[in-house]
Each structure stands twice: as structure tokens, then as C-alpha cells.
Design a protein around this motif. Structure first.
Motif, PDB file in Angstrom:
ATOM      1  N   ALA A  31      42.572  21.829  26.586  1.00 39.31           N
ATOM      2  CA  ALA A  31      43.914  21.464  27.050  1.00 39.31           C
ATOM      3  C   ALA A  31      44.152  19.958  26.936  1.00 39.31           C
ATOM      4  O   ALA A  31      45.065  19.425  27.563  1.00 39.31           O
ATOM      5  CB  ALA A  31      44.101  21.919  28.492  1.00 39.31           C
ATOM      6  N   HIS A 122      47.733  32.460  32.226  1.00 36.94           N
ATOM      7  CA  HIS A 122      47.835  31.174  32.943  1.00 36.94           C
ATOM      8  C   HIS A 122      48.247  31.406  34.385  1.00 36.94           C
ATOM      9  O   HIS A 122      48.866  32.428  34.707  1.00 36.94           O
ATOM     10  CB  HIS A 122      48.865  30.281  32.235  1.00 36.94           C
ATOM     11  CG  HIS A 122      48.921  28.892  32.783  1.00 36.94           C
ATOM     12  ND1 HIS A 122      50.009  28.409  33.475  1.00 36.94           N
ATOM     13  CD2 HIS A 122      48.012  27.894  32.742  1.00 36.94           C
ATOM     14  CE1 HIS A 122      49.771  27.159  33.839  1.00 36.94           C
ATOM     15  NE2 HIS A 122      48.568  26.819  33.404  1.00 36.94           N
ATOM     16  N   SER A 172      46.075  30.773  28.192  1.00 40.59           N
ATOM     17  CA  SER A 172      45.368  29.495  28.332  1.00 40.59           C
ATOM     18  C   SER A 172      43.987  29.581  27.723  1.00 40.59           C
ATOM     19  O   SER A 172      43.395  28.576  27.362  1.00 40.59           O
ATOM     20  CB  SER A 172      45.191  29.170  29.815  1.00 40.59           C
ATOM     21  OG  SER A 172      46.103  28.215  30.203  1.00 40.59           O
ATOM     22  N   HIS A 200      49.167  26.057  24.442  1.00 39.44           N
ATOM     23  CA  HIS A 200      47.942  25.631  23.758  1.00 39.44           C
ATOM     24  C   HIS A 200      48.129  25.513  22.249  1.00 39.44           C
ATOM     25  O   HIS A 200      47.415  24.767  21.593  1.00 39.44           O
ATOM     26  CB  HIS A 200      46.799  26.609  24.068  1.00 39.44           C
ATOM     27  CG  HIS A 200      46.035  26.198  25.277  1.00 39.44           C
ATOM     28  ND1 HIS A 200      44.909  25.415  25.214  1.00 39.44           N
ATOM     29  CD2 HIS A 200      46.264  26.413  26.595  1.00 39.44           C
ATOM     30  CE1 HIS A 200      44.452  25.183  26.427  1.00 39.44           C
ATOM     31  NE2 HIS A 200      45.264  25.771  27.291  1.00 39.44           N
ATOM     32  N   TYR A 225      50.835  17.948  25.176  1.00 38.81           N
ATOM     33  CA  TYR A 225      49.616  17.117  25.187  1.00 38.81           C
ATOM     34  C   TYR A 225      48.348  17.858  24.766  1.00 38.81           C
ATOM     35  O   TYR A 225      47.263  17.299  24.819  1.00 38.81           O
ATOM     36  CB  TYR A 225      49.424  16.518  26.584  1.00 38.81           C
ATOM     37  CG  TYR A 225      49.426  17.543  27.695  1.00 38.81           C
ATOM     38  CD1 TYR A 225      50.624  17.899  28.325  1.00 38.81           C
ATOM     39  CD2 TYR A 225      48.262  18.173  28.083  1.00 38.81           C
ATOM     40  CE1 TYR A 225      50.637  18.868  29.317  1.00 38.81           C
ATOM     41  CE2 TYR A 225      48.274  19.143  29.079  1.00 38.81           C
ATOM     42  CZ  TYR A 225      49.465  19.480  29.689  1.00 38.81           C
ATOM     43  OH  TYR A 225      49.479  20.442  30.660  1.00 38.81           O
ATOM     44  N   LYS A 226      48.472  19.108  24.375  1.00 38.26           N
ATOM     45  CA  LYS A 226      47.257  19.841  23.962  1.00 38.26           C
ATOM     46  C   LYS A 226      47.138  19.691  22.441  1.00 38.26           C
ATOM     47  O   LYS A 226      46.975  18.574  21.985  1.00 38.26           O
ATOM     48  CB  LYS A 226      47.345  21.286  24.444  1.00 38.26           C
ATOM     49  CG  LYS A 226      47.448  21.365  25.986  1.00 38.26           C
ATOM     50  CD  LYS A 226      47.508  22.791  26.465  1.00 38.26           C
ATOM     51  CE  LYS A 226      47.523  22.880  27.972  1.00 38.26           C
ATOM     52  NZ  LYS A 226      48.853  23.141  28.534  1.00 38.26           N
ATOM     53  N   ARG A 357      34.823  27.027  28.100  1.00 31.66           N
ATOM     54  CA  ARG A 357      35.829  27.032  27.035  1.00 31.66           C
ATOM     55  C   ARG A 357      35.684  25.745  26.238  1.00 31.66           C
ATOM     56  O   ARG A 357      35.614  24.659  26.818  1.00 31.66           O
ATOM     57  CB  ARG A 357      37.219  27.116  27.669  1.00 31.66           C
ATOM     58  CG  ARG A 357      38.356  27.228  26.677  1.00 31.66           C
ATOM     59  CD  ARG A 357      39.717  27.217  27.365  1.00 31.66           C
ATOM     60  NE  ARG A 357      39.948  25.972  28.081  1.00 31.66           N
ATOM     61  CZ  ARG A 357      41.118  25.600  28.606  1.00 31.66           C
ATOM     62  NH1 ARG A 357      42.152  26.396  28.508  1.00 31.66           N
ATOM     63  NH2 ARG A 357      41.240  24.457  29.246  1.00 31.66           N
TER      64      ARG A 357
HETATM   65  N1  DSN Z   1      46.640  25.390  31.330  1.00 31.24           N
HETATM   66  C1  DSN Z   1      45.574  24.535  31.730  1.00 31.24           C
HETATM   67  C2  DSN Z   1      44.426  24.667  30.782  1.00 31.24           C
HETATM   68  O1  DSN Z   1      44.526  25.395  29.811  1.00 31.24           O
HETATM   69  O2  DSN Z   1      43.382  24.052  31.024  1.00 31.24           O
HETATM   70  C3  DSN Z   1      46.036  23.097  31.810  1.00 31.24           C
HETATM   71  O3  DSN Z   1      47.038  22.769  30.918  1.00 31.24           O
END
Ligand code: DSN
Length: 413
Positions: A31, A122, A172, A200, A225-226, A357
Motif C-alpha cells: 500500500a 477492505h 486490499s 491498489h 499513493y499505492k 503481504r
Molecule cells: N488498505 C490498506 C492496505 O492495503 O494496507 C491501506 O491503504
């Protein structure tokens, strides 16, 4: 940092320390990513000062001549990049964006069908700890425990029996592509709205490397921002017919003033995403995740769904006898940063977190490729298999540092 060092040396030290931490560790948090310096510049610009309510041309405060241009620019560029009919660039986050979508067309208490959190969903898709679950009546579909992929027949069966008003696709922690056409078909069959949360995947979609959910979805939400590599904040894309409802649900429905500095960063990343360099990084992101997944499987790790189609690799550590938390901690001690993560089997053992992850976005932005991915997995394995051996962890950390020094964080495109 001239003014910050003068006003608050303690805080300036923390900013420097964080910069140093990022330079000297390998970031595998799915993330996160490294943003171009121009993104950081515009987020710290004078646009931070301006209070806005409403939309361009119809504001509740004077002095919006330039911010109106900024928001219009972000909207025009975002719509062009994603080929979307309508866009709202004001959400503070992905969760704010999802909330606004729910409230735009649903009534409190309406049924929503989304993915279960341990299976990839999520928090804002109706997890019991999220306010979303108090506002709407959520039901959750799961992956098939054998294939560890979405079982579309199960989704259809649930949709027919539950009759939700909305179906949510997107996750997520789900390393496989989602069949948006199939999901939208199921939504149509039960007359439900269809939302895709591509938080994502936005960078990979922008680079046109994986299928876009936009043609199939009534609403698409994402964060910048990902894989998108921009600043903080969320975005909603939707069909024109929902445009007015979405705008009302964002402001004044769910938010007050929005962050103009973040809207400016959105405008910027929507421009940079058209550049070859961005597409190249996204290609590397896909390749690197695949290489890490393969290297982990060669070392006997249980990679969820036996691979990946995106930037994520999800590993179930149960067979290795290591908890997600222990893995996260020992890898952090060795300079490899990732997060513990629930995996599908954890649904059966409430409270357990058995996985980790990995994400390939930030290492790809640094310019790392195949040899470095294989090296990272070798180092990870060494750290995980020798958690209590301080001298091994120290040796891994030295290798991590050398790797980081060879691939400094790039400041610009
Ligand atoms: N949704 C959370 C993650 O994937 O870690 C934070 O953006």
C-alpha cells in the motif's frame, strides 16, 4: 527543511530520520510507493492554506480563482487518463470515497455484498470494526479455499439469495485479476449498483497493463499513493448519470473542505502517469511481483493462489510455523519492511494472522529488477529461518543496506 529546522529541530530530525529509514530499508508494503519529489513539493505548497467548499465556479469562500483551475485540471486529466465520464477528486481517502459512493445511491440499512476481509476485502467494505458496517447491512463473499481465487458462482448464488442493492468488487490483499465483466453481469442480474474499489491497482490500470474496471462499473474508487505513486487522497470515477449524486455525497454529504494541496498532487500524477517512465515502472512492478512469487514458491512457501497477476504476493506462513507478526518483526530487524496480513484460512481461526503481504511497487520505483527480487527473497528466507540468530539477522541487514545503496530512491521521473 530550512524553516522547519529553525522552528522545530526535533521534528526536523524526525523528518530526516524517516528519509534515512526509507533510503536504507527495502519497502515491500503493497500500500506504499515512492513518489516523485514534485509530488512532495506540490503537497507542501501554498495550496495547503486555501479553504474550499463546493466545486469549481460555485464555492463558499472567496479567492478560489487558482484552486478552481487546479481542481478543473485534476478532473480533466483524471477523466482523460482513465477514460471516465465523471470524476470527483475531493475525497480525503479511499474510505471517504467508498462512504460517499454508498451514501450517494443507498439508504442506511440497505444490503451490500462485498469481499470478506480475510479473503482480501477492505475495512471499508463493511468489516465489523468499520462504521460502514453500522450504516449498511453487509454480506461477504469469499475465495474458494482450494484455488484461493474468487468463486464467481458463489458470488452469483449469494447475490440471488441476498438481493443486495450494491455489489462491491476490489480488494486490499488479493493477488489475482478480478473479472469485472462477470461481476457487473451478476450485479445487473439482481438490479444492484456495481462499485469497484481499485485502490491498489490504479497505477497498473492507468498504465493499461491490466484490465480496467471502468467500462463495467457504475462507480470506481481509488487512492493515489499505492501503485499510482502520487500523494495522499482518494478519487471517485462514475457514469455521468451518477455525477450529481456523487458530488453531493462527497460535499456536503461526507466531507467539509477538501485538501487543495492533495488535489494539486492528483492533477500532477494524472499527468506523469502518461509518461513512458511511469509505464515502465508499472511494467517492472508486475514483473517483479511475479519473480518474487516464483522465488518464494521455489523455497517452499505457500503463496496464496500459487502466484500473482498484480503487484501483491500473499504468503500463508502456517506451514512454516511462523506467525505473521513474528515474520514482520524479524524482517523489520533485517531492514525488510512489509506487513503481516490475514489470509483466507484465518477466517476459521478468529484473531489469527498467519500471513505476510509483499508489494513490488516501491522496489520497482527504485529501479530494482529480477536479480534484486531473487536476492530479496533469499535474504527474507534467511531472516525468517534464523529469527533468533542475531549474527544472521545482522548479515542480512548488511546485504539489504548494500542493495539500497546501489538503488537509491529516485527523486524525479
Ligand atoms: N488498505 C490498506 C492496505 O492495503 O494496507 C491501506 O491503504
Amino acid at each position: 527543511m530550512f524553516y522547519l529546522t529553525k522552528d522545530d529541530p526535533e521534528l526536523a530530525r524526525l523528518v530526516r530520520n524517516e528519509g534515512n529509514r526509507l533510503e536504507t530499508t527495502i519497502n515491500l508494503i503493497a500500500a506504499e510507493n515512492h513518489s516523485p519529489a514534485s509530488i512532495l513539493e506540490v503537497m507542501g505548497s501554498v495550496f495547503n492554506t486555501k479553504t474550499i467548499e463546493g466545486y469549481p465556479g460555485n464555492r463558499f469562500h472567496a479567492g478560489c480563482i487558482h484552486v478552481d483551475e487546479v481542481e478543473n485540471l485534476a478532473m480533466t486529466r483524471g477523466k482523460r487518463l482513465f477514460n471516465a465520464e465523471h470524476i470527483n477528486v475531493q475525497p480525503h481517502s479511499g474510505t471517504s470515497a467508498n462512504l460517499a459512493v454508498y451514501f450517494s445511491v443507498l439508504k442506511t440499512g440497505d444490503r451490500i455484498l462485498s469481499m470478506s476481509l480475510p479473503h482480501g476485502g477492505h475495512l471499508s467494505h463493511g468489516h465489523k470494526a468499520s462504521i460502514t458496517s453500522q450504516c449498511f447491512d453487509f454480506y461477504h463473499y469469499k475465495v474458494n479455499y482450494e484455488t484461493e481465487r474468487i468463486d464467481y458462482d458463489q458470488v452469483r448464488k449469494m447475490a440471488r439469495s441476498i438481493k443486495p442493492k450494491m455489489i462491491v468488487a476490489g480488494a486490499s490483499s488479493y493477488p489475482r485479476l478480478i473479472d469485472y465483466e462477470k461481476m457487473s453481469q451478476i450485479a445487473k442480474e439482481v438490479s444492484a449498483f456495481f462499485l469497484t474499489d481499485m485502490a491498489h491497482l490504479a497505477g497498473l490500470v492507468a498504465a493499461k497493463l491490466i484490465p480496467s474496471p471502468i467500462p463495467w462499473s457504475d462507480f470506481v474508487t481509488f487512492t493515489c499513493y499505492k501503485t499510482m505513486m502520487g500523494g495522499r487522497g482518494g478519487v471517485i470515477l462514475c457514469k455521468n448519470i451518477f455525477g450529481k449524486k456523487i458530488d453531493k455525497a462527497v460535499f456536503p454529504g461526507c466531507q467539509g473542505t477538501s485538501a487543495v494541496n492533495l488535489i494539486a498532487a492528483k492533477a500532477l500524477i494524472f499527468k506523469l502517469a502518461l509518461e513512458e517512465k511511469f509505464v515502465f515502472i508499472q511494467k517492472k512492478t508486475l514483473e517483479n511481483a511475479e519473480i518474487m512469487a516464483r522465488a518464494l514458491m521455489e523455497k517452499g512457501y505457500h503463496v496464496i493462489s500459487c502466484g500473482t497477476d498484480n503487484h501483491q504476493v500473499l504468503v500463508d506462513l502456517t506451514a512454516k510455523g511462523i506467525s505473521g507478526k513474528a515474520a514482520e518483526d524479524s524482517l523489520m530487524a533485517a531492514g525488510i519492511i512489509l506487513n503481516r496480513n490475514v489470509v483466507p484460512q484465518d477466517e476459521k481461526t478468529s484473531g489469527k494472522v498467519s500471513g505476510i503481504r509483499l508489494g513490488s511497487g516501491a522496489v520497482s520505483a527504485r529501479g530494482m529488477g529480477k536479480p534484486q527480487m531473487r536476492e530479496i527473497i533469499k535474504l527474507m528466507d534467511m531472516a525468517l529461518m534464523n529469527q533468533t540468530k542475531k549474527e544472521v539477522i545482522k548479515k542480512v541487514k548488511e546485504h539489504v543496506l548494500a542493495l539500497c545503496q546501489a538503488f537509491p530512491i529516485k527523486k524525479a521521473f
